[in-house]
Design a protein around this motif. Structure first.
Motif, PDB file in Angstrom:
ATOM      1  N   CYS A   1      62.412  -0.790 -61.037  1.00  0.00           N
ATOM      2  CA  CYS A   1      61.219  -1.629 -60.816  1.00  0.00           C
ATOM      3  C   CYS A   1      60.829  -2.375 -62.087  1.00  0.00           C
ATOM      4  CB  CYS A   1      60.050  -0.793 -60.318  1.00  0.00           C
ATOM      5  SG  CYS A   1      59.177   0.110 -61.608  1.00  0.00           S
TER       6      CYS A   1
ATOM      7  N   CYS B   1      58.265   0.359 -66.512  1.00  0.00           N
ATOM      8  CA  CYS B   1      58.298   1.090 -67.786  1.00  0.00           C
ATOM      9  C   CYS B   1      59.087   0.351 -68.851  1.00  0.00           C
ATOM     10  CB  CYS B   1      58.935   2.463 -67.572  1.00  0.00           C
ATOM     11  SG  CYS B   1      60.725   2.392 -67.247  1.00  0.00           S
TER      12      CYS B   1
ATOM     13  N   CYS C   1      59.337   7.057 -66.778  1.00  0.00           N
ATOM     14  CA  CYS C   1      60.004   6.179 -65.815  1.00  0.00           C
ATOM     15  C   CYS C   1      60.044   6.904 -64.481  1.00  0.00           C
ATOM     16  CB  CYS C   1      61.426   5.857 -66.275  1.00  0.00           C
ATOM     17  SG  CYS C   1      62.306   4.817 -65.092  1.00  0.00           S
ATOM     18  N   ARG C   2      59.592   6.226 -63.460  1.00  0.00           N
ATOM     19  CA  ARG C   2      59.589   6.841 -62.129  1.00  0.00           C
ATOM     20  C   ARG C   2      60.879   6.563 -61.363  1.00  0.00           C
ATOM     21  NH1 ARG C   2      54.534   4.880 -63.097  1.00  0.00           N
ATOM     22  NH2 ARG C   2      52.793   6.299 -62.802  1.00  0.00           N
ATOM     23  N   CYS C   3      61.698   5.667 -61.881  1.00  0.00           N
ATOM     24  CA  CYS C   3      62.821   5.179 -61.068  1.00  0.00           C
ATOM     25  C   CYS C   3      64.204   5.645 -61.492  1.00  0.00           C
ATOM     26  CB  CYS C   3      62.868   3.650 -61.097  1.00  0.00           C
ATOM     27  SG  CYS C   3      61.374   2.815 -60.627  1.00  0.00           S
TER      28      CYS C   3
HETATM   29  S1  FES Z   1      62.255   1.307 -63.895  1.00  0.00           S
HETATM   30 FE1  FES Z   1      60.604   1.756 -62.563  1.00  0.00          FE
HETATM   31  S2  FES Z   1      59.311   2.991 -63.760  1.00  0.00           S
HETATM   32 FE2  FES Z   1      61.072   2.784 -64.955  1.00  0.00          FE
END
Ligand code: FES
Ligand code: FES
Length: 171
Positions: free
Chosen positions: A101, A104, A136-138
Motif C-alpha cells: 500500500c 509506511c 508495516c501492515r502489508c
Molecule cells: S506497504 Fe502497506 S503498510 Fe507497509
C-alpha cells in the motif's frame, strides 16, 4: 493560542510560516507546506509513518513541535530523488517489491537512509533493528530488508539526506 513565525528548510527550499505553539512538525509539513509524502499514522510515536530527517537524523515528526524545528533542515521523502532520478533506497523498494500500500514506505526510506549514512554495509539484523520503530501492515518486512540491502549495494557513499541548493520560497 500563540502564533510563532518560523523558518524551515525542507529538501533545500527555505519556507517561512506561522504556526501555533501546539502545531506538530508533521502537520506543518503536510498541511502548511504540502509535503504530504510524510504520513500520519498514530500521532503517538509508534508507527514511524511520519519519519523524516531533521538535520540529517531520522526523527518521528509527530513527536516534535514545529517550533522546535525552527531554523533547522528537514528532509522528507519528496527530497530523496535528485533531478528525477530515484535515490538508491527508492530504487531498492521498487526493484525488491518493498511496498504494497506504500503507507509506511516514506518513513521506512528515511529510517533506512539514516542507518546507511552511519553504516553503509549493515547486516540484516542491523537493518531490522533500524526499522523496528516503523510498522508495516502489508509486506512482512523481508522485502523491505532486501530493499535496504539493495540500496547499500548501490549507493556511492553518499546518502541523499539534505536536499540540494537552497532557494527561498515566496521571495
Ligand atoms: S506497504 Fe502497506 S503498510 Fe507497509
Ligand atoms: S504518526 Fe508519528 S510515529 Fe505514527
Amino acid at each position: 493560542m500563540a502564533e510563532h513565525d518560523i523558518e524551515l528548510s525542507v529538501n533545500g527550499t527555505a519556507h517561512e510560516l506561522s504556526v501555533d505553539s501546539r502545531t506538530l512538525l508533521v502537520h506543518a509539513l503536510r498541511d502548511e507546506l504540502g509535503y504530504t509524502g510524510t504520513n500520519v499514522g498514530c500521532e503517538s510515536s509508534t508507527c514511524g509513518a511520519c519519519t523524516i530527517h531533521l538535520d540529517g537524523e531520522a526523527v518521528k515528526s509527530c513527536t516534535l513541535l514545529a517550533v522546535q524545528a525552527d531554523g533547522r533542515k528537514v528532509t522528507t521523502v519528496e527530497g530523496l530523488a535528485e533531478d528525477g532520478t530515484y535515490a538508491p533506497i527508492q530504487e531498492g523498494f521498487q526493484k525488491e517489491h518493498g511496498l504494497q500500500c506504500g503507507f509506511c514506505t516514506p518513513g521506512m526510506m528515511l529510517a533506512a537512509n539514516d542507518l546507511l549514512a552511519r553504516n553503509p554495509d549493515p547486516s540484516e539484523e542491523e537493518i531490522r533493528e533500524a526499522i523496528e520503530g516503523n510498522l508495516c501492515r502489508c509486506t512482512g518486512y523481508q522485502n523491505i530488508v532486501n530493499a535496504v540491502e539493495y540500496a547499500a549495494d548501490h549507493m556511492d557513499q553518499e546518502v541523499a539526506a539534505d536536499g540540494g541548493s537552497e532557494t527561498v520560497e515566496g521571495e
